[in-house]
Scaffold this motif. Structure first.
Motif, PDB file in Angstrom:
ATOM      1  N   ARG A  47       0.716  -1.187  -0.054  1.00  0.00           N
ATOM      2  CA  ARG A  47       0.082   0.130  -0.202  1.00  0.00           C
ATOM      3  C   ARG A  47       0.944   1.322  -0.034  1.00  0.00           C
ATOM      4  O   ARG A  47       2.032   1.135  -0.013  1.00  0.00           O
ATOM      5  CB  ARG A  47      -0.991   0.081   1.531  1.00  0.00           C
ATOM      6  N   ALA A  48       0.318   2.208  -0.152  1.00  0.00           N
ATOM      7  CA  ALA A  48       1.002   3.466  -0.228  1.00  0.00           C
ATOM      8  C   ALA A  48       0.410   4.561   1.012  1.00  0.00           C
ATOM      9  O   ALA A  48      -0.739   4.410   1.178  1.00  0.00           O
ATOM     10  CB  ALA A  48       0.808   4.223  -1.720  1.00  0.00           C
ATOM     11  N   VAL A  53      -1.686   7.415  -4.317  1.00  0.00           N
ATOM     12  CA  VAL A  53      -0.688   6.210  -4.417  1.00  0.00           C
ATOM     13  C   VAL A  53       0.591   6.463  -5.080  1.00  0.00           C
ATOM     14  O   VAL A  53       1.781   6.260  -4.686  1.00  0.00           O
ATOM     15  CB  VAL A  53      -1.465   4.871  -5.052  1.00  0.00           C
ATOM     16  N   SER A  54       0.416   7.125  -6.276  1.00  0.00           N
ATOM     17  CA  SER A  54       1.484   7.393  -7.311  1.00  0.00           C
ATOM     18  C   SER A  54       1.199   8.474  -8.267  1.00  0.00           C
ATOM     19  O   SER A  54       0.351   8.172  -9.078  1.00  0.00           O
ATOM     20  CB  SER A  54       2.535   6.409  -7.700  1.00  0.00           C
ATOM     21  N   ALA A  96      -5.135   0.075  -3.648  1.00  0.00           N
ATOM     22  CA  ALA A  96      -5.341   1.285  -4.253  1.00  0.00           C
ATOM     23  C   ALA A  96      -6.139   2.429  -3.744  1.00  0.00           C
ATOM     24  O   ALA A  96      -7.255   2.246  -3.855  1.00  0.00           O
ATOM     25  CB  ALA A  96      -5.279   1.094  -5.676  1.00  0.00           C
ATOM     26  N   THR A 100      -3.430   5.977  -9.077  1.00  0.00           N
ATOM     27  CA  THR A 100      -2.486   5.006  -9.268  1.00  0.00           C
ATOM     28  C   THR A 100      -2.018   5.116 -10.624  1.00  0.00           C
ATOM     29  O   THR A 100      -2.530   4.744 -11.275  1.00  0.00           O
ATOM     30  CB  THR A 100      -2.738   3.751  -8.769  1.00  0.00           C
ATOM     31  N   ALA A 104       3.282   2.765 -10.199  1.00  0.00           N
ATOM     32  CA  ALA A 104       2.609   1.807  -9.171  1.00  0.00           C
ATOM     33  C   ALA A 104       1.436   0.846  -9.798  1.00  0.00           C
ATOM     34  O   ALA A 104       1.235  -0.064  -8.781  1.00  0.00           O
ATOM     35  CB  ALA A 104       2.182   3.007  -8.244  1.00  0.00           C
ATOM     36  N   PHE A 105       0.871   1.474 -10.749  1.00  0.00           N
ATOM     37  CA  PHE A 105      -0.343   0.429 -11.395  1.00  0.00           C
ATOM     38  C   PHE A 105       0.488  -0.848 -11.818  1.00  0.00           C
ATOM     39  O   PHE A 105       0.043  -1.884 -11.735  1.00  0.00           O
ATOM     40  CB  PHE A 105      -0.927   1.306 -12.548  1.00  0.00           C
ATOM     41  N   ALA A 108       1.234  -3.222  -9.039  1.00  0.00           N
ATOM     42  CA  ALA A 108      -0.306  -3.599  -8.637  1.00  0.00           C
ATOM     43  C   ALA A 108      -0.486  -4.577  -9.514  1.00  0.00           C
ATOM     44  O   ALA A 108      -1.137  -5.866  -8.972  1.00  0.00           O
ATOM     45  CB  ALA A 108      -1.308  -2.440  -8.858  1.00  0.00           C
ATOM     46  N   ALA A 116      -9.259  -1.811  -4.509  1.00  0.00           N
ATOM     47  CA  ALA A 116      -9.414  -0.520  -4.902  1.00  0.00           C
ATOM     48  C   ALA A 116     -10.474   0.000  -4.271  1.00  0.00           C
ATOM     49  O   ALA A 116     -11.704  -0.260  -4.102  1.00  0.00           O
ATOM     50  CB  ALA A 116      -9.380  -0.271  -6.446  1.00  0.00           C
ATOM     51  N   ALA A 120     -10.485   5.445  -6.556  1.00  0.00           N
ATOM     52  CA  ALA A 120      -9.107   5.179  -7.185  1.00  0.00           C
ATOM     53  C   ALA A 120      -9.301   5.090  -8.648  1.00  0.00           C
ATOM     54  O   ALA A 120     -10.526   4.754  -9.315  1.00  0.00           O
ATOM     55  CB  ALA A 120      -8.639   3.669  -6.648  1.00  0.00           C
ATOM     56  N   PHE A 122      -6.683   4.622 -12.393  1.00  0.00           N
ATOM     57  CA  PHE A 122      -5.654   4.144 -12.827  1.00  0.00           C
ATOM     58  C   PHE A 122      -5.122   4.637 -13.923  1.00  0.00           C
ATOM     59  O   PHE A 122      -6.105   4.869 -15.048  1.00  0.00           O
ATOM     60  CB  PHE A 122      -5.743   2.559 -12.774  1.00  0.00           C
TER      61      PHE A 122
END
Length: 254
Positions: A47-48, A53-54, A96, A100, A104-105, A108, A116, A120, A122
């Protein structure tokens, strides 16, 4: 990194303000994974920390490379991270909670399961700098959602919400924003309480499937399953089934 009483290791990454990929962050993640491999958990949750997440990668580290050979050296280093996670022999789960992007994706997608939150989103947005994803995201998307969807995500560089990616089999579960962390914990704890070695065997079977389809998996599944004969979980699981019926066994991961 946190180790819970349920046998879960929680690996949390944090590189404020938006958790960009850098070689320095990668080194920190490698050190954490060294610990994970030295003392394998029943399950690993990644996790972040932070609002996102990023937000992607540190493009300056890409731009600093002045030759094709140096650039490929960087990409070779980057793909080691998802590949290392993919090879772990126990359940891996990525949580997530928010946006993300890119690396980071791709991490994942290297995990077994992606959870998620409803908010979230992506994206593989490498097209904005004229690049294609370098950490396995394209091919792992194709494995989950098909080649057509992988092309769509990469070509458009758009952001996709969790519910859409759940429909496309990229995200496994979409969970409410309120109580997201607790719901993730409950889900991962349930996996950690299972027969860990049997889950690792299932991962081995599916690696053969990914390499050569059903015939390739069929050629290996009986050998892989037979290796479980000497595990405590299988022997105790069969005894519990015969004595108490299904669903009553407890497992230790051994």
């Amino acid at each position: 990194m946190e180790h819970t009483d349920s046998g879960v290791t929680v690996l949390t990454f944090s590189a404020p303000p938006v958790n960009l990929y850098s070689l320095e962050l990668h080194d920190e993640l490698d050190r954490a994974l060294d610990e994970v491999e030295a003392s394998p958990p029943r399950a690993l949750l990644i996790r972040a920390e932070g609002k996102l997440v990023s937000g992607g990668v540190d493009v300056a580290q890409f731009h600093a490379r002045k030759t094709k050979a140096d650039t490929q050296q960087l990409y070779d280093r980057m793909i080691e991270l998802p590949n290392r996670i993919d090879a772990l022999p126990f359940p891996t789960i990525f949580a997530a909670h928010a946006l993300t992007l890119t690396w980071a994706f791709e991490v994942a997608l290297a995990c077994d399961l992606v959870l998620a939150s409803e908010k979230a989103k992506f994206g593989l947005v490498e097209r904005v700098i004229g690049l294609t994803p370098t950490m396995g995201g394209t091919q792992r998307l194709a494995a989950r959602a098909g080649v057509g969807r992988a092309k769509e995500l990469v070509f458009t560089g758009d952001l996709y919400d969790a519910s859409t990616l759940e429909r496309w089999n990229v995200v496994n579960r979409v969970l409410p924003v309120d109580g997201f962390d607790d719901a993730v914990t409950a889900f991962v704890d349930q996996l950690a309480a299972g027969p860990t070695r049997a889950f690792g065997a299932a991962k081995d079977v599916l690696r053969h499937f990914e390499a050569g389809g059903v015939p390739e998996a069929n050629a290996h599944v009986t050998t892989i399953a037979a290796e479980l004969f000497e595990t405590d979980d299988l022997q105790r699981g069969m005894e519990s089934f015969l004595r108490d019926g299904p669903g009553q066994a407890t497992f230790t991961g051994r």
